[in-house]
Design an enzyme around this catalytic site. Sequence first.
Site, PDB file in Angstrom:
ATOM      1  N   ARG A   1     -83.509 -35.908 -27.114  1.00 51.06           N
ATOM      2  CA  ARG A   1     -84.897 -35.862 -27.578  1.00 51.06           C
ATOM      3  C   ARG A   1     -85.016 -36.708 -28.841  1.00 51.06           C
ATOM      4  O   ARG A   1     -84.176 -36.601 -29.747  1.00 51.06           O
ATOM      5  CB  ARG A   1     -85.281 -34.417 -27.894  1.00 51.06           C
ATOM      6  CG  ARG A   1     -86.624 -34.352 -28.577  1.00 51.06           C
ATOM      7  CD  ARG A   1     -87.070 -32.974 -28.839  1.00 51.06           C
ATOM      8  NE  ARG A   1     -86.309 -32.326 -29.893  1.00 51.06           N
ATOM      9  CZ  ARG A   1     -86.477 -31.036 -30.209  1.00 51.06           C
ATOM     10  NH1 ARG A   1     -87.295 -30.288 -29.524  1.00 51.06           N
ATOM     11  NH2 ARG A   1     -85.785 -30.505 -31.189  1.00 51.06           N
TER      12      ARG A   1
ATOM     13  N   CYS B   1     -86.547 -26.131 -21.571  1.00 49.86           N
ATOM     14  CA  CYS B   1     -85.465 -26.228 -22.552  1.00 49.86           C
ATOM     15  C   CYS B   1     -85.716 -25.325 -23.757  1.00 49.86           C
ATOM     16  O   CYS B   1     -84.913 -25.282 -24.682  1.00 49.86           O
ATOM     17  CB  CYS B   1     -85.234 -27.671 -22.996  1.00 49.86           C
ATOM     18  SG  CYS B   1     -86.652 -28.377 -23.829  1.00 49.86           S
TER      19      CYS B   1
ATOM     20  N   ARG C   1     -94.051 -19.583 -35.237  1.00 50.19           N
ATOM     21  CA  ARG C   1     -92.715 -19.172 -34.812  1.00 50.19           C
ATOM     22  C   ARG C   1     -91.796 -18.842 -35.988  1.00 50.19           C
ATOM     23  O   ARG C   1     -90.759 -18.214 -35.818  1.00 50.19           O
ATOM     24  CB  ARG C   1     -92.073 -20.238 -33.910  1.00 50.19           C
ATOM     25  CG  ARG C   1     -91.860 -21.569 -34.589  1.00 50.19           C
ATOM     26  CD  ARG C   1     -91.469 -22.644 -33.593  1.00 50.19           C
ATOM     27  NE  ARG C   1     -90.039 -22.728 -33.368  1.00 50.19           N
ATOM     28  CZ  ARG C   1     -89.452 -23.716 -32.699  1.00 50.19           C
ATOM     29  NH1 ARG C   1     -90.181 -24.676 -32.143  1.00 50.19           N
ATOM     30  NH2 ARG C   1     -88.148 -23.746 -32.547  1.00 50.19           N
TER      31      ARG C   1
ATOM     32  N   GLU D   1     -94.927 -29.058 -24.680  1.00 46.05           N
ATOM     33  CA  GLU D   1     -94.827 -27.973 -25.666  1.00 46.05           C
ATOM     34  C   GLU D   1     -96.137 -27.730 -26.413  1.00 46.05           C
ATOM     35  O   GLU D   1     -96.158 -27.069 -27.444  1.00 46.05           O
ATOM     36  CB  GLU D   1     -93.651 -28.192 -26.624  1.00 46.05           C
ATOM     37  CG  GLU D   1     -93.558 -29.553 -27.250  1.00 46.05           C
ATOM     38  CD  GLU D   1     -92.313 -29.722 -28.118  1.00 46.05           C
ATOM     39  OE1 GLU D   1     -91.624 -28.754 -28.417  1.00 46.05           O
ATOM     40  OE2 GLU D   1     -92.049 -30.877 -28.496  1.00 46.05           O
TER      41      GLU D   1
ATOM     42  N   ASN E   1     -90.645 -22.709 -26.942  1.00 45.79           N
ATOM     43  CA  ASN E   1     -90.728 -22.186 -28.318  1.00 45.79           C
ATOM     44  C   ASN E   1     -92.042 -22.634 -28.957  1.00 45.79           C
ATOM     45  O   ASN E   1     -92.793 -21.836 -29.505  1.00 45.79           O
ATOM     46  CB  ASN E   1     -89.559 -22.692 -29.179  1.00 45.79           C
ATOM     47  CG  ASN E   1     -88.223 -22.416 -28.543  1.00 45.79           C
ATOM     48  OD1 ASN E   1     -88.092 -21.487 -27.765  1.00 45.79           O
ATOM     49  ND2 ASN E   1     -87.229 -23.230 -28.858  1.00 45.79           N
ATOM     50  N   ASP E   2     -92.294 -23.941 -28.867  1.00 50.82           N
ATOM     51  CA  ASP E   2     -93.540 -24.435 -29.441  1.00 50.82           C
ATOM     52  C   ASP E   2     -94.732 -24.121 -28.542  1.00 50.82           C
ATOM     53  O   ASP E   2     -95.823 -23.840 -29.039  1.00 50.82           O
ATOM     54  CB  ASP E   2     -93.452 -25.944 -29.718  1.00 50.82           C
ATOM     55  CG  ASP E   2     -92.758 -26.209 -31.045  1.00 50.82           C
ATOM     56  OD1 ASP E   2     -93.103 -25.515 -32.029  1.00 50.82           O
ATOM     57  OD2 ASP E   2     -91.868 -27.062 -31.104  1.00 50.82           O
TER      58      ASP E   2
ATOM     59  N   ARG F   1     -80.820 -32.058 -29.562  1.00 50.85           N
ATOM     60  CA  ARG F   1     -81.796 -32.085 -30.661  1.00 50.85           C
ATOM     61  C   ARG F   1     -81.363 -33.146 -31.670  1.00 50.85           C
ATOM     62  O   ARG F   1     -80.627 -32.850 -32.613  1.00 50.85           O
ATOM     63  CB  ARG F   1     -81.871 -30.706 -31.334  1.00 50.85           C
ATOM     64  CG  ARG F   1     -82.578 -29.646 -30.516  1.00 50.85           C
ATOM     65  CD  ARG F   1     -82.717 -28.366 -31.321  1.00 50.85           C
ATOM     66  NE  ARG F   1     -83.741 -27.489 -30.787  1.00 50.85           N
ATOM     67  CZ  ARG F   1     -83.520 -26.533 -29.890  1.00 50.85           C
ATOM     68  NH1 ARG F   1     -82.318 -26.333 -29.419  1.00 50.85           N
ATOM     69  NH2 ARG F   1     -84.515 -25.776 -29.477  1.00 50.85           N
TER      70      ARG F   1
HETATM   71  C1  PEP Z   1     -89.292 -25.903 -27.997  1.00 48.18           C
HETATM   72  O1  PEP Z   1     -90.248 -26.071 -28.753  1.00 48.18           O
HETATM   73  O2  PEP Z   1     -89.259 -25.028 -27.097  1.00 48.18           O
HETATM   74  C2  PEP Z   1     -88.090 -26.731 -28.128  1.00 48.18           C
HETATM   75  C3  PEP Z   1     -87.115 -26.687 -27.238  1.00 48.18           C
HETATM   76  O3  PEP Z   1     -87.992 -27.528 -29.216  1.00 48.18           O
HETATM   77  P1  PEP Z   1     -87.633 -26.998 -30.707  1.00 48.18           P
HETATM   78  O4  PEP Z   1     -87.249 -25.544 -30.587  1.00 48.18           O
HETATM   79  O5  PEP Z   1     -86.519 -27.849 -31.193  1.00 48.18           O
HETATM   80  O6  PEP Z   1     -88.915 -27.210 -31.443  1.00 48.18           O
HETATM   81 MG    MG Z   2     -90.396 -27.875 -29.944  1.00 49.16          MG
END
Ligand code: PEP
Ligand code: MG
Length: 550
Positions: free
Chosen positions: A330, A499, A462, A428, A451-452, A294
């Site tokens: 990333r 990821c 989130r 995402e 996550n996104d 990250r």
């Molecule tokens: C995600 O969105 O799943 C991701 C890995 O990126 P971040 O959590 O850093 O937004």
């Molecule tokens: Mg993300």
Amino acid sequence: MQVVTGKSVLNGIAIGKIKVYKAPKLEISESLIEDTEGELKRFDSARERAIEQQNALYEKALIDAGEDSAEVFSVHAMMLEDDDLLDATNEIIRSQRHTAEYAVKVAFDNQAKVFAEMEDPYMRERAADIYDIEQAVLSNLFGINTDVLQGTEPCILAARDLTPSETVRLDKSLLLGIITKEGSLNSHTAILARSMGIPALVQCRDACEDWDGMDAIIDGYNSCVYIEPTEDLAKSLRKRKDKDTKQRALLQELKGKSNTTIDGRTIQVYANIGGPSDIGLVQQNDAGGVGLFRSEFVYLNARDYPTEEEQFNAYRLAVETLAPKQVIIRTCDIGADKQVEYMNMVKEENPALGVRAIRICLSRKDFFKTQLRALLRASAYGNLGIMFPMIISRRELRECKEILAECAEELQKQGMKIGSYAIGVMIETPAAVMIADELAEECDFFSIGTNDLTQYTLAIDRQNAGLDPFLDTHHPAVLREIKMTIDAGHRHGIWVGICGELGADLALTETFLRMGIDELSVNPVSILPLRKIIRGIDLSKAPAERTPEE
Ligand code: PEP
Ligand code: MG
């Protein structure tokens, strides 16, 4: 004994004393003093101590972040010797007979205002430096220790909340656990705690400032913290902690073994990291590579735009140390919950749907190019993957690649070395899932950011813990999107990984394998448990878990 519940970020036990963190509030009195000479001396020794502190910060920053980032502290130390500033402060003490605290506040604020009104943007920024050194001198006058957020002893840190940048600044070697009153399980702070293997509780609503110095045990398995636990309870939780340690030792036996199912299917297990300081965790946990670096933590950690050189050093360190393993970096994913002051971003009504990640990079081309140049230079030192976040169209991806090619050409003209590298896209957003076939034609791999993807698919913020009752992390919509992405990637001959946090959800490992996932990138502490599960799966047998098609 008091028991307070929260939400557990990591299954684990932390035992130690609590340190409550709160930003100091300084009350400055306007009352007059008699002993002006004494007050002048107080000011002088607080100022000298501040110079020593700034010099020490310089040394620390030099090791952690390199020469360019460290320089600000030597500038601060010089500012603390500035004659105009000293004269103005001394004058307020001497002729107006105010306290040193009051004089510092008035004189330093005045000086900062002068800078803030200057034309030159560089000079305007110096105002922040004056406020910084003012805080340092005042803290010394008030006898406040600001060395590190959590003090100098190992502790469980309790706070109302911690921003990602505050979390980054924590001294990991002294951090036993984290308790926050607010925060959510999916926030970057929680992700960070997880990747550091630190038991943490968020949304511990009844956490109390009076806990400072008390003995406590965070029980991540039961999502609670025990304050001043009874001896019996402490004994049994110590046992549990020892068991965890033994379990981890057992899992170490898996090191060096392949991630192959009983019926012979092998996948990659990579690590998610937040910066070069996590490289050790990748090695300790024997990750096959880094599936998500990250890079925004390089920005969150800085006081000003990180330079190409600073970024190059950080990326090179990871790529070179871990070579020949792949390291996927990333590009900057600032915005939404990750804000940095120096970027002066416009306040938005809906930041998660706003100018974040690739949208910032594409609208600030020079800013983007600094990072891409640093990445391209790092590619000469190992096995690099460059991954773009929040892509929603083929046009955006093409634009990223064009800017990357422009940077490569410039670097080559300058005679700089560039190695080979893979280009990846984070999937995402639902839009990216729907056009995954088109995107796959333009890149070497996909990594699904669950996550996104979950946030945007389910329309569940989130960051908003209040929505947890509505959140189904195994929602069929998200699982089907994962399957669609894998199929699209495979149709075009590229590999597909996950990821996001879902990649570490052991209840879904078999489901992902049955879907055909090629790589799972998880926080380093989840690597060995995940590998153990993979090695116990037999895909030739009937599925143990539901799959989204069912
Ligand atoms: C995600 O969105 O799943 C991701 C890995 O990126 P971040 O959590 O850093 O937004
Ligand atoms: Mg993300």
